[in-house]
Design a protein around this motif. Structure first.
Motif, PDB file in Angstrom:
ATOM      1  N   ALA A   1       0.856  -1.159   0.156  1.00  6.93           N
ATOM      2  CA  ALA A   1       0.132  -0.112   0.046  1.00  6.93           C
ATOM      3  C   ALA A   1       0.845   1.256   0.104  1.00  6.93           C
ATOM      4  O   ALA A   1       1.998   1.064   0.373  1.00  6.93           O
ATOM      5  CB  ALA A   1      -1.045   0.084   1.277  1.00  6.93           C
ATOM      6  N   PRO A   2       0.347   2.468  -0.440  1.00  7.42           N
ATOM      7  CA  PRO A   2       1.264   3.444  -0.643  1.00  7.42           C
ATOM      8  C   PRO A   2       1.480   4.014   0.909  1.00  7.42           C
ATOM      9  O   PRO A   2       0.534   3.889   1.788  1.00  7.42           O
ATOM     10  CB  PRO A   2       0.388   4.699  -1.406  1.00  7.42           C
ATOM     11  N   ASP A   3       2.829   4.666   0.956  1.00  5.02           N
ATOM     12  CA  ASP A   3       3.000   5.361   2.198  1.00  5.02           C
ATOM     13  C   ASP A   3       1.843   6.501   2.463  1.00  5.02           C
ATOM     14  O   ASP A   3       1.530   7.047   1.730  1.00  5.02           O
ATOM     15  CB  ASP A   3       4.241   5.670   2.585  1.00  5.02           C
TER      16      ASP A   3
ATOM     17  N   GLN B   1      -5.765  19.187   1.949  1.00  2.00           N
ATOM     18  CA  GLN B   1      -7.115  18.371   1.691  1.00  2.00           C
ATOM     19  C   GLN B   1      -6.586  17.001   1.222  1.00  2.00           C
ATOM     20  O   GLN B   1      -7.111  16.181   1.982  1.00  2.00           O
ATOM     21  CB  GLN B   1      -8.307  19.032   1.026  1.00  2.00           C
ATOM     22  N   ALA B   2      -5.563  16.986   0.430  1.00  2.00           N
ATOM     23  CA  ALA B   2      -5.373  15.735  -0.311  1.00  2.00           C
ATOM     24  C   ALA B   2      -3.959  16.018  -1.082  1.00  2.00           C
ATOM     25  O   ALA B   2      -3.421  17.185  -1.337  1.00  2.00           O
ATOM     26  CB  ALA B   2      -6.559  15.306  -1.456  1.00  2.00           C
ATOM     27  N   ALA B   3      -3.125  15.032  -0.945  1.00  6.89           N
ATOM     28  CA  ALA B   3      -2.033  15.169  -1.723  1.00  6.89           C
ATOM     29  C   ALA B   3      -1.435  13.809  -2.257  1.00  6.89           C
ATOM     30  O   ALA B   3      -1.902  12.661  -1.571  1.00  6.89           O
ATOM     31  CB  ALA B   3      -0.888  15.529  -0.708  1.00  6.89           C
ATOM     32  N   ALA B   4      -0.813  13.816  -3.129  1.00  7.90           N
ATOM     33  CA  ALA B   4      -0.181  12.403  -3.693  1.00  7.90           C
ATOM     34  C   ALA B   4       1.074  12.660  -4.474  1.00  7.90           C
ATOM     35  O   ALA B   4       1.258  13.311  -5.009  1.00  7.90           O
ATOM     36  CB  ALA B   4      -1.128  11.822  -4.628  1.00  7.90           C
ATOM     37  N   LYS B   5       2.103  11.539  -4.172  1.00 12.60           N
ATOM     38  CA  LYS B   5       3.008  11.336  -4.966  1.00 12.60           C
ATOM     39  C   LYS B   5       2.961  10.245  -5.889  1.00 12.60           C
ATOM     40  O   LYS B   5       2.879   8.940  -5.542  1.00 12.60           O
ATOM     41  CB  LYS B   5       4.363  11.081  -4.055  1.00 12.60           C
ATOM     42  N   VAL B   6       2.943  10.321  -7.159  1.00 16.66           N
ATOM     43  CA  VAL B   6       2.701   9.303  -8.339  1.00 16.66           C
ATOM     44  C   VAL B   6       3.871   9.014  -8.865  1.00 16.66           C
ATOM     45  O   VAL B   6       4.649   9.990  -9.472  1.00 16.66           O
ATOM     46  CB  VAL B   6       1.512   9.909  -9.131  1.00 16.66           C
ATOM     47  N   ALA B   7       4.232   7.762  -9.171  1.00 16.89           N
ATOM     48  CA  ALA B   7       5.319   7.152 -10.074  1.00 16.89           C
ATOM     49  C   ALA B   7       4.894   7.348 -11.745  1.00 16.89           C
ATOM     50  O   ALA B   7       3.774   7.677 -11.813  1.00 16.89           O
ATOM     51  CB  ALA B   7       5.609   5.911  -9.932  1.00 16.89           C
TER      52      ALA B   7
ATOM     53  N   LEU C   1       2.741   6.293  -4.781  1.00 14.33           N
ATOM     54  CA  LEU C   1       3.768   6.109  -3.939  1.00 14.33           C
ATOM     55  C   LEU C   1       3.485   6.642  -2.452  1.00 14.33           C
ATOM     56  O   LEU C   1       3.798   6.040  -1.496  1.00 14.33           O
ATOM     57  CB  LEU C   1       4.862   6.739  -4.465  1.00 14.33           C
ATOM     58  N   LYS C   2       2.819   7.696  -2.120  1.00 14.81           N
ATOM     59  CA  LYS C   2       2.593   8.306  -1.123  1.00 14.81           C
ATOM     60  C   LYS C   2       1.129   9.182  -1.417  1.00 14.81           C
ATOM     61  O   LYS C   2       0.705   9.496  -2.283  1.00 14.81           O
ATOM     62  CB  LYS C   2       3.527   9.715  -0.663  1.00 14.81           C
ATOM     63  N   GLN C   3       0.456   9.133  -0.377  1.00  9.56           N
ATOM     64  CA  GLN C   3      -0.998   9.890  -0.423  1.00  9.56           C
ATOM     65  C   GLN C   3      -1.611  10.344   0.980  1.00  9.56           C
ATOM     66  O   GLN C   3      -1.160   9.690   2.011  1.00  9.56           O
ATOM     67  CB  GLN C   3      -2.066   8.849  -0.889  1.00  9.56           C
ATOM     68  N   LYS C   4      -2.157  11.365   0.966  1.00  9.68           N
ATOM     69  CA  LYS C   4      -3.313  11.502   1.888  1.00  9.68           C
ATOM     70  C   LYS C   4      -4.615  12.066   1.260  1.00  9.68           C
ATOM     71  O   LYS C   4      -4.693  12.890   0.368  1.00  9.68           O
ATOM     72  CB  LYS C   4      -2.617  13.013   2.578  1.00  9.68           C
ATOM     73  N   ASN C   5      -5.461  11.198   1.500  1.00 12.74           N
ATOM     74  CA  ASN C   5      -7.023  11.305   1.148  1.00 12.74           C
ATOM     75  C   ASN C   5      -6.937  11.108  -0.429  1.00 12.74           C
ATOM     76  O   ASN C   5      -7.703  11.964  -0.736  1.00 12.74           O
ATOM     77  CB  ASN C   5      -7.517  12.712   1.679  1.00 12.74           C
ATOM     78  N   VAL C   6      -6.340  10.320  -0.749  1.00 11.07           N
ATOM     79  CA  VAL C   6      -6.148   9.664  -2.180  1.00 11.07           C
ATOM     80  C   VAL C   6      -6.498   8.418  -2.325  1.00 11.07           C
ATOM     81  O   VAL C   6      -5.782   7.816  -1.622  1.00 11.07           O
ATOM     82  CB  VAL C   6      -4.890  10.274  -2.884  1.00 11.07           C
TER      83      VAL C   6
END
Length: 128
Positions: free
Chosen positions: A25-27, A35-41, A47-52
């Motif tokens: 699972a993503p970190d 509100q939301a954030a993501a690091k995508v490959a 790769l990383k997420q907050k509320n995604v």
């Protein structure tokens, strides 16, 4: 009997460690003011997420990033995307798009190289 039992316990532990899932699972991301954030490959892997919930590559240089489970009104938010190739650009569209199934909870991210051509590349996206 103890000498035989102890090596067996160690062998079981090694087997369990080696049998880890192929896709973890993503970190989680510590981003207290978003509100939301993501690091995508580059391949669309989250790769990383907050509320995604999900991210996926839908075309060369095109990605759909779905926010949630907490409700986010993308139409009333500030969405920022960055990263991509050196000298290139990353654009985020928070309005529903056909590439992302006209979903109101999904951001379309387009990545371009220095010449403006679509290219698969990693990026980050935040929703404020």
């Amino acid at each position: 009997m103890r000498r035989f039992a102890l090596p067996c316990v160690g062998a079981v532990a090694v087997t369990i460690i080696l049998a880890a899932p192929a896709h973890a699972a993503p970190d989680p991301s510590f981003a207290p003011h978003t509100q939301a954030a993501a690091k995508v490959a580059a391949d669309g892997t989250l790769l990383k997420q907050k509320n995604v919930l999900t991210s996926r590559n839908v075309q060369t240089g095109g990605y759909c990033v779905q926010v949630g489970p907490d409700a986010v009104d993308l139409a009333d938010s500030i969405v920022h995307a960055s990263g991509g190739p050196a000298g290139g650009s990353v654009h985020a569209y928070e309005t529903p798009t056909t590439q992302c199934g006209n979903a109101t909870d999904t951001i379309l991210v387009l990545v371009r190289n220095v010449n403006g051509a679509a290219i698969d590349s990693g990026f980050t996206v935040t929703v404020h």
